[in-house]
Design a protein around this motif. Structure first.
Motif, PDB file in Angstrom:
ATOM      1  N   LYS A  88      47.480  -0.706 -19.988  1.00 34.82           N
ATOM      2  CA  LYS A  88      46.109  -0.185 -20.423  1.00 34.82           C
ATOM      3  C   LYS A  88      46.071   1.371 -21.053  1.00 34.82           C
ATOM      4  O   LYS A  88      45.443   1.523 -21.982  1.00 34.82           O
ATOM      5  CB  LYS A  88      45.514  -0.218 -18.930  1.00 34.82           C
ATOM      6  N   LYS A  89      46.833   2.169 -20.367  1.00 32.72           N
ATOM      7  CA  LYS A  89      46.905   3.429 -21.097  1.00 32.72           C
ATOM      8  C   LYS A  89      47.485   3.338 -22.341  1.00 32.72           C
ATOM      9  O   LYS A  89      47.100   4.221 -23.341  1.00 32.72           O
ATOM     10  CB  LYS A  89      47.645   4.501 -19.909  1.00 32.72           C
TER      11      LYS A  89
ATOM     12  N   VAL B 122      51.358  -3.603 -10.760  1.00 32.38           N
ATOM     13  CA  VAL B 122      50.150  -2.693 -10.827  1.00 32.38           C
ATOM     14  C   VAL B 122      50.833  -1.543 -11.835  1.00 32.38           C
ATOM     15  O   VAL B 122      49.709  -1.354 -12.649  1.00 32.38           O
ATOM     16  CB  VAL B 122      49.801  -2.146  -9.416  1.00 32.38           C
ATOM     17  N   ARG B 123      51.811  -1.035 -11.790  1.00 25.48           N
ATOM     18  CA  ARG B 123      52.105   0.116 -12.664  1.00 25.48           C
ATOM     19  C   ARG B 123      52.526  -0.252 -14.061  1.00 25.48           C
ATOM     20  O   ARG B 123      51.960   0.184 -14.994  1.00 25.48           O
ATOM     21  CB  ARG B 123      53.168   0.822 -12.161  1.00 25.48           C
TER      22      ARG B 123
ATOM     23  N   GLN C 255      50.625  -2.842 -15.011  1.00 28.31           N
ATOM     24  CA  GLN C 255      49.327  -3.133 -15.907  1.00 28.31           C
ATOM     25  C   GLN C 255      48.913  -1.844 -16.241  1.00 28.31           C
ATOM     26  O   GLN C 255      47.982  -1.664 -17.253  1.00 28.31           O
ATOM     27  CB  GLN C 255      48.434  -3.799 -14.730  1.00 28.31           C
ATOM     28  N   ASN C 256      48.973  -0.882 -15.359  1.00 30.31           N
ATOM     29  CA  ASN C 256      48.047   0.412 -15.936  1.00 30.31           C
ATOM     30  C   ASN C 256      48.743   1.130 -16.987  1.00 30.31           C
ATOM     31  O   ASN C 256      48.081   1.637 -17.772  1.00 30.31           O
ATOM     32  CB  ASN C 256      48.372   1.424 -14.335  1.00 30.31           C
TER      33      ASN C 256
END
Ligand code: 6A9
Length: 742
Positions: free
Chosen positions: A274-275, A267-268, A270-271
């Motif tokens: 994205k950022k 999850v991290r 992916q985040n």
């Protein structure tokens, strides 16, 4: 009385200013992160009380030679590459470490409110055997460790900061321990720069029946509870294990498990991606795979090597070394291997990048640096704070001098931060508190680095008596050996410093407008107008004949290093500067390079001016600054081009290509390309060519060598100096993303 008063003001009493409040009101002090950038894999929290976690490893030698431990990032290890390829500097990171013989070690980690989880994979050449040592070390008396009975509870302990905690290791399926693990517990005080020595000293060769020689920790326990604790995993060539630190600080959380580690990492990541894409938008830009990879490594490493230090600086003051502190410094670093500590002017460049994805971190870092200020307004140029930082610096370079400045690049970042609506809205409180600090700093530079005549400025700290240097260095400027007037005197004045002050005054005026009173604003605006007056700049620094801006001082146009007979030394001669033509006061016109570009770099030249054209012509001229790999630091036609400064000091800022300056040049080219005027097209053309040259060369070097470098050779493009250098060389990402902030 006047003198005493001035003296009191100009020279620091070496007393710290009151600290500004934390930007982050949630307590960062218990959150684990990779804040020990000088080691390959280490974690701590942002508190002086934090226990330190670290990993070491070594290959089992097949001979009686002692193993070579890897722990601190070290160029002598000659690793083919190591870098965070995804990391946010706060919550997670993924790192690849390339070992010899095509081996790879992966270290991935995440934190939670109560600790951290990490996964390590070894994928080494067949037949080789590796040993991994995991350790914790206490930094204060309240932290104690005890050994547990099995890997699931290998250590536990308690600390004031974290409460009680446990550390567990989970060997993944298929991972064999060769002998069983062994442990080390010590209650001695081991200096933090000596952990690997201690581990090595505690290692012994074992001849186990039917097995090759093994170097193992000699199981040792001189106490029930100790300050240093280590476990060794004696592995083959392939292994995978996880570790979890869990404290009882909040009882909300259960200890992390494999599935959560896997999930959080996913999850991290992916985040983060994205950022990353939102901030830099490289997606549609046609870059090659290598270029894209380099770009993400640049950012991840910048963030993954943000560090936290606690301790005192050494300051040379009244001919004595004083301790100055204690400081808690939160800062990025130029290089994990060579310069894993804070450098004032580097930090402005680091934050130009970081603020794009995490402006809050930029503010936290700026606050930290502003807290290193003394009551007179001085900030140390290098923050060599605590034993781990000091261990990397030869003793003579440790003491900082309280009359020495460094370019105020943090103003450059502040300018961007206060033009960003979101940041201004969210962090108004801290921006308001930063304003008087920045003003104090500005004032300190303006007063202490003043030149003899109004509006001129002089870097302090040049040695006017030294004969062994071709041109006495100007470390304060950041451009170290970039030549200035040959015979330092109080009457000289420096172009770059004046331009830095002009920039700082512009930003200060903007800050005063938002965060000061009406009077502050009027006052700072006046200063700004004075310092940015272009006619005055021309009057003091411009040579019509040479069509360039220059330093001024006592200068000879004919100096050289030559053997000079001496008696009483180890040799009958010494290399000294010989001056064939007597120095006179004049502009330093036999040097043209980065220093001379500052009026353009800091966008002070009016866009319609012929002076801009003259500067652009010099930039684009291969006989002067132009190369296929970026702009070189000094003209090829200068007598100082690639000249050694002493018999032992090779050229540094005398030809090689440096990214921080190339970034500023590109930023100003973009600016002039966007302004109406007769030189718009020329600026635009050079902008594109220069950007393409920098990107393609750095990516080629990255592919060939596995690293970003401190600087690049102007003849071959080869990476030079120390590596990895993911400080300002990481600005290549801003360059690639067209984030040049005009
Ligand atoms: C010397 C030797 C293990 C030099 O990037 C940091 C700085 C820059 O601020 C500066 O502009 N670098 C540049 O000219 C590296 C500075 C290293 C100084 C310490 C000690 C250590 O050897």
């Amino acid at each position: 009385v006047g003198f005493v008063f001035l003296h009191f003001h100009l020279y620091p009493t070496i007393e710290k200013v009151h600290p500004l409040p934390n930007v982050d009101p949630e307590s960062a002090s218990v959150v684990w992160g990779t804040y020990r950038p000088q080691i390959y894999f280490g974690l701590r929290t942002r508190s002086p009380m934090s226990p330190l976690f670290g990993m070491m490893w070594y290959e089992q030698p097949n001979t009686v030679h002692r193993p070579h431990i890897r722990h601190w990032c070290n160029q002598d290890d000659r690793l083919p590459g190591y870098y965070w390829y995804e990391a946010d500097g706060r919550t997670f990171g993924k790192q690849n470490i390339s070992e010899h013989h095509k081996g790879v070690i992966q270290t991935d980690w995440v934190n939670d409110a109560n600790g951290f989880g990490a996964r390590v994979k070894l994928n080494m050449a067949p037949g080789r055997r590796y040993n991994v040592v995991l350790y914790f070390s206490a930094q204060e008396l309240g932290t104690r460790f005890r050994l547990g009975k099995h890997l699931r509870d290998i250590f536990h302990g308690h600390s004031e900061l974290l409460g009680t905690f446990t550390f567990s290791i989970n060997l993944k399926n298929g991972t064999q321990l060769n002998a069983s693990h062994s442990t080390l517990l010590s209650d001695e005080r081991i200096p933090s720069e000596k952990y690997h020595d201690f581990v090595l000293e505690s290692t012994q060769a074992f001849n186990l029946p039917n097995q090759p020689l093994h170097y193992l920790l000699n199981e040792k326990k001189n106490t029930e509870e100790g300050k240093f604790i280590a476990v060794q995993l004696n592995l083959g060539n392939k292994a995978e294990f996880e570790m979890f630190l869990h404290s009882s600080r909040t009882d909300k959380l259960k200890p992390m498990k494999t599935e959560e580690l896997t999930h959080s990492l996913r999850v991290r990541s992916q985040n983060f991606n994205k950022k990353y894409e939102a901030a830099f938008q490289l997606g549609g830009k046609n870059y090659s795979q290598t270029q894209l990879k380099m770009a993400k490594v640049a950012l991840s490493n910048m963030l993954g090597s943000v560090g936290y230090w606690f301790g005192h600086n050494k300051v040379l003051f009244n001919n004595m070394i004083h301790g100055y502190g204690p400081h808690t410094l939160f800062s990025a670093v130029p290089s994990r291997s060579f310069f894993p500590r804070g450098f004032l002017w580097d930090e402005g460049f680091h934050q130009m990048l970081i603020r794009k994805i995490d402006p809050k971190m930029s503010l936290e870092v700026i606050v930290s640096w502003m807290n290193a200020m003394d009551t007179s307004g001085w900030i140390p140029r290098e923050m060599i704070v605590g034993p781990e930082a000091e261990a990397k610096v030869p003793a003579e370079f440790v003491p900082q001098k309280p009359d020495v400045a460094n370019p105020p690049t943090l103003f450059y970042v502040m300018d961007k931060l206060i033009h960003d609506e979101k940041t201004v809205g969210r962090y108004a409180g801290i921006l308001k508190l930063l304003y008087p600090r920045l003003e104090k700093w500005f004032h300190w530079i303006r007063i202490t680095q003043a030149g003899h005549s109004r509006g001129t400025f002089r870097w302090r700290g040049r040695n006017s008596t030294i004969l062994s240097e071709l041109n006495p260095k100007t470390l304060s400027s950041g451009l170290d050996d970039f030549p200035r007037s040959s015979h330092p005197s109080d009457n000289e004045y420096h172009l770059d410093l004046r331009c830095w002050l002009a920039l700082a005054s512009r930003v200060l005026a903007r800050l005063a407008k938002s965060y000061g009173t009406e009077t502050d604003y009027l006052k700072t605006s006046k200063v700004m107008e004075e310092l940015n007056n272009f006619d005055n700049l021309v009057k003091d620094h411009w040579s019509e004949e040479q069509q360039g801006f220059y330093d001024y001082g006592k200068h000879s146009l004919d100096v050289a290093l030559a053997p000079v007979p001496v008696s009483g030394g180890p040799r009958p001669f010494e290399y000294q500067r010989v001056t064939s033509r007597a120095p006179t006061y004049q502009l330093v016109t036999d040097v043209f390079g980065y220093n001379n570009l500052f009026p353009m770099m800091l966008k002070m030249i009016p866009s319609k001016s012929n002076i801009l054209k003259a500067t652009l012509d010099k930039i684009r001229d291969p006989k002067i600054l132009w190369t296929n790999y970026g702009l070189r630091s000094i003209s090829r036609s200068s007598p100082y081009y690639m000249a050694r400064n002493t018999e032992h000091d090779p050229p540094y800022w005398r030809g090689y290509i440096w990214l921080n300056i190339n970034y500023m040049i590109l930023s100003s080219l973009r600016h002039y390309a966007d302004q109406p005027g007769p030189h718009k097209q020329q600026a635009e053309k050079i902008f594109h060519e220069l950007r393409a040259n920098l990107v393609s060369n750095m990516a080629n070097q990255f592919r060939k060598t596995g690293f970003l470098w401190e600087n690049y050779d102007d003849k071959t493009g080869e990476g030079r100096g120390c590596h990895p250098f993911t400080g300002w060389s990481s600005l290549i990402l801003l360059i690639m993303s067209d984030n040049l902030d005009t």
